[in-house]
Motif scaffolding. Structure first.
Motif, PDB file in Angstrom:
ATOM      1  N   LEU A   1      -2.387 -11.994  -4.322  1.00  0.00           N
ATOM      2  CA  LEU A   1      -1.650 -12.771  -3.322  1.00  0.00           C
ATOM      3  C   LEU A   1      -0.354 -12.075  -2.917  1.00  0.00           C
ATOM      4  O   LEU A   1       0.155 -12.302  -1.816  1.00  0.00           O
ATOM      5  CB  LEU A   1      -1.335 -14.165  -3.887  1.00  0.00           C
ATOM      6  CG  LEU A   1      -0.691 -15.173  -2.934  1.00  0.00           C
ATOM      7  CD1 LEU A   1      -1.608 -15.426  -1.746  1.00  0.00           C
ATOM      8  CD2 LEU A   1      -0.382 -16.475  -3.661  1.00  0.00           C
ATOM      9  N   ASP A   2       0.196 -11.213  -3.788  1.00  0.00           N
ATOM     10  CA  ASP A   2       1.425 -10.489  -3.451  1.00  0.00           C
ATOM     11  C   ASP A   2       1.247  -9.688  -2.167  1.00  0.00           C
ATOM     12  O   ASP A   2       2.127  -9.670  -1.305  1.00  0.00           O
ATOM     13  CB  ASP A   2       1.815  -9.533  -4.582  1.00  0.00           C
ATOM     14  CG  ASP A   2       2.176 -10.263  -5.864  1.00  0.00           C
ATOM     15  OD1 ASP A   2       2.518 -11.455  -5.774  1.00  0.00           O
ATOM     16  OD2 ASP A   2       2.096  -9.652  -6.930  1.00  0.00           O
ATOM     17  N   HIS A   3       0.114  -9.027  -2.027  1.00  0.00           N
ATOM     18  CA  HIS A   3      -0.121  -8.163  -0.879  1.00  0.00           C
ATOM     19  C   HIS A   3      -0.431  -8.980   0.371  1.00  0.00           C
ATOM     20  O   HIS A   3      -0.047  -8.588   1.483  1.00  0.00           O
ATOM     21  CB  HIS A   3      -1.251  -7.190  -1.197  1.00  0.00           C
ATOM     22  CG  HIS A   3      -1.001  -6.395  -2.437  1.00  0.00           C
ATOM     23  ND1 HIS A   3      -0.172  -5.305  -2.458  1.00  0.00           N
ATOM     24  CD2 HIS A   3      -1.425  -6.556  -3.718  1.00  0.00           C
ATOM     25  CE1 HIS A   3      -0.112  -4.817  -3.685  1.00  0.00           C
ATOM     26  NE2 HIS A   3      -0.861  -5.561  -4.468  1.00  0.00           N
ATOM     27  N   VAL A   4      -1.085 -10.112   0.194  1.00  0.00           N
ATOM     28  CA  VAL A   4      -1.322 -11.009   1.330  1.00  0.00           C
ATOM     29  C   VAL A   4       0.003 -11.533   1.855  1.00  0.00           C
ATOM     30  O   VAL A   4       0.254 -11.559   3.072  1.00  0.00           O
ATOM     31  CB  VAL A   4      -2.237 -12.176   0.909  1.00  0.00           C
ATOM     32  CG1 VAL A   4      -2.386 -13.176   2.054  1.00  0.00           C
ATOM     33  CG2 VAL A   4      -3.604 -11.659   0.480  1.00  0.00           C
TER      34      VAL A   4
ATOM     35  N   THR B   1       2.893   0.324  -0.253  1.00  0.00           N
ATOM     36  CA  THR B   1       2.746  -0.437   0.988  1.00  0.00           C
ATOM     37  C   THR B   1       3.452  -1.778   0.900  1.00  0.00           C
ATOM     38  O   THR B   1       4.086  -2.225   1.866  1.00  0.00           O
ATOM     39  CB  THR B   1       1.248  -0.660   1.288  1.00  0.00           C
ATOM     40  OG1 THR B   1       0.578   0.600   1.302  1.00  0.00           O
ATOM     41  CG2 THR B   1       1.063  -1.327   2.636  1.00  0.00           C
ATOM     42  N   LEU B   2       3.347  -2.445  -0.246  1.00  0.00           N
ATOM     43  CA  LEU B   2       3.991  -3.743  -0.417  1.00  0.00           C
ATOM     44  C   LEU B   2       5.505  -3.631  -0.246  1.00  0.00           C
ATOM     45  O   LEU B   2       6.124  -4.413   0.485  1.00  0.00           O
ATOM     46  CB  LEU B   2       3.654  -4.309  -1.803  1.00  0.00           C
ATOM     47  CG  LEU B   2       4.134  -5.731  -2.099  1.00  0.00           C
ATOM     48  CD1 LEU B   2       3.167  -6.417  -3.066  1.00  0.00           C
ATOM     49  CD2 LEU B   2       5.527  -5.744  -2.725  1.00  0.00           C
ATOM     50  N   ILE B   3       6.115  -2.652  -0.903  1.00  0.00           N
ATOM     51  CA  ILE B   3       7.573  -2.479  -0.804  1.00  0.00           C
ATOM     52  C   ILE B   3       7.969  -2.087   0.607  1.00  0.00           C
ATOM     53  O   ILE B   3       8.914  -2.625   1.195  1.00  0.00           O
ATOM     54  CB  ILE B   3       8.048  -1.418  -1.809  1.00  0.00           C
ATOM     55  CG1 ILE B   3       7.742  -1.861  -3.240  1.00  0.00           C
ATOM     56  CG2 ILE B   3       9.549  -1.155  -1.658  1.00  0.00           C
ATOM     57  CD1 ILE B   3       7.985  -0.795  -4.289  1.00  0.00           C
ATOM     58  N   LEU B   4       7.220  -1.142   1.175  1.00  0.00           N
ATOM     59  CA  LEU B   4       7.533  -0.650   2.516  1.00  0.00           C
ATOM     60  C   LEU B   4       7.399  -1.755   3.555  1.00  0.00           C
ATOM     61  O   LEU B   4       8.142  -1.778   4.550  1.00  0.00           O
ATOM     62  CB  LEU B   4       6.606   0.512   2.856  1.00  0.00           C
ATOM     63  CG  LEU B   4       6.993   1.398   4.047  1.00  0.00           C
ATOM     64  CD1 LEU B   4       8.371   2.005   3.827  1.00  0.00           C
ATOM     65  CD2 LEU B   4       5.963   2.491   4.252  1.00  0.00           C
TER      66      LEU B   4
END
Length: 395
Positions: free
Chosen positions: A201-204, A269-272
């Motif tokens: 769910l973090d990436h969503v 990608t998540l941080i960026l």
């Protein structure tokens, strides 16, 4: 990184802290509760892990027992007087980082007076405390959980459960987005680090946040310029930005691996996604100010600009005409708002540099390694750009 940091002294309140950690973990999820030996990986620098965890927490719960203030080491010296005492380090780090600290009094303990506390820790005496009584433990912990949900917008991992008294309704997506934007603006590294719990769910959530920021930023920018075909512009712009994030993440992932840090593409990608969203929103805010200034002086300027760009005239002529168009508008309100836009863009640049530290915090590396990875990623991106330019000229 966890949302809730538990600060306690084992010889003082280990049993009460264990009970509290179990309740909080059951309600919010174990990954969102930090408790020293349970949350620090083997081989990590204990002091550095503590500082990083405190700095990225939403709230620090300081469990104060009867011996919290006067606990002594083997040589008879009071532990709080030792600058390297971990409890002192945890609370001082939270106070210096402006992380809210809630003292929790257990086993009949009372709040220490400011004059009895060393250095920065004296501010701890002014924090509003809550009592966790053994005789009404469940009631007191329920009130604490309601406070954490209502005041700090912490979400439960038990969506089917009935809401606790005072916890408020479930936060809707627009409200959650607004809260995340505020948190990202004020404490970017803290929010980004907390958004990495290891769940899919973090990436969503990161993708939805980026998508919402891109759509909002593009809308603001295009409305300010008065350019027609708004929906088409927003759609195309959003797709291009999503591609840009993906293309930026690839060389960054390679760079981090080359400097010896085992990271995945999805982590980068998540941080960026959060950093890109914040920078784009800030850029669009400045662009809106500049566009409004130009529109006040020359209302049809951007429409005329699009006509010049789309004309069949030679490129040099189009550039000269576009330059003259903007030069004629740069006076009065346009010049003043352009200066203000420049200030906004300067603030965004500073924010971006600070937010970039989320890579270092999230991956737990030194500042020098983070700088090396960033420079290497920029070099790889530049090389890819040169290769693309050469390929374009050869076709």
């Amino acid at each position: 990184m966890a949302d809730i940091f538990l600060s306690y002294r084992r010889q003082d309140s280990q049993s009460a802290t264990g009970r509290l950690a179990d309740r909080l973990s059951a309600h919010f999820g174990a990954s969102r509760v930090f408790r020293d030996h349970d949350s620090i990986a083997a081989g990590d620098d204990f002091a550095e892990a503590i500082r990083r965890a405190v700095g990225t927490s939403v709230v620090v719960l300081a469990i104060v027992g009867p011996d919290w203030l006067n606990a002594c080491s083997a040589d008879g010296k009071r532990r709080l007087d030792d600058e390297h005492d971990f409890v002192r380090l945890e609370i001082e780090s939270a106070l210096l980082a402006n992380v809210p600290v809630i003292p929790l009094l257990v086993d009949g303990a009372t709040m220490p007076a400011a004059q009895d506390l060393p250095g920065v820790l004296a501010q701890f005496a002014r924090c509003q405390a809550s009592e966790l009584s053994a005789t009404r433990w469940n009631y007191d912990v329920d009130r604490l959980i309601a406070l954490l949900q209502g005041r700090f917008a912490l979400e439960s991992e038990q969506p089917a459960a009935a809401p606790l008294p005072g916890s408020g309704d479930q936060i809707a997506f627009p409200a959650r987005l607004a809260l995340d934007l505020l948190e990202l603006t004020a404490h970017p590294t803290r929010l980004i680090a907390r958004r990495q719990t290891g769940h899919a769910l973090d990436h969503v959530r990161a993708f939805l946040f980026l998508l919402a920021a891109l759509v909002l930023g593009n809308t603001v920018f295009l409305l300010g310029t008065g350019i027609p075909r708004l929906a088409e512009g927003i759609t195309v712009g959003t797709i291009l930005h999503l591609l840009a994030v993906t293309l930026l993440a690839a060389p960054l992932t390679l760079a981090w691996r080359l400097v010896g840090t085992r990271v995945e593409f999805r982590q980068v990608t998540l941080i960026l996604a959060y950093i890109y969203a914040g920078v784009w929103m800030g850029f669009c805010a400045g662009a809106l100010l500049a566009a409004l200034g130009v529109q006040l002086v020359e209302p049809g300027l951007f429409t005329d600009y699009l006509a010049i760009v789309g004309s069949a005239a030679p490129l040099a002529q189009r550039l000269d005409e576009a330059g003259a168009l903007f030069a004629n508008a740069m006076h009065g309100p346009a010049a003043a708002l352009l200066v203000l836009a420049g200030a906004v863009w300067a603030a965004v640049l500073i924010w971006g540099i600070v937010a970039w530290g989320a890579f270092r915090f999230s991956f737990g590396v030194s500042r020098s390694k983070s700088i090396c990875a960033t420079l290497l990623g920029a070099a790889i991106l530049g090389l890819l750009g040169q290769l693309a330019a050469l390929a374009g000229r050869s076709l």
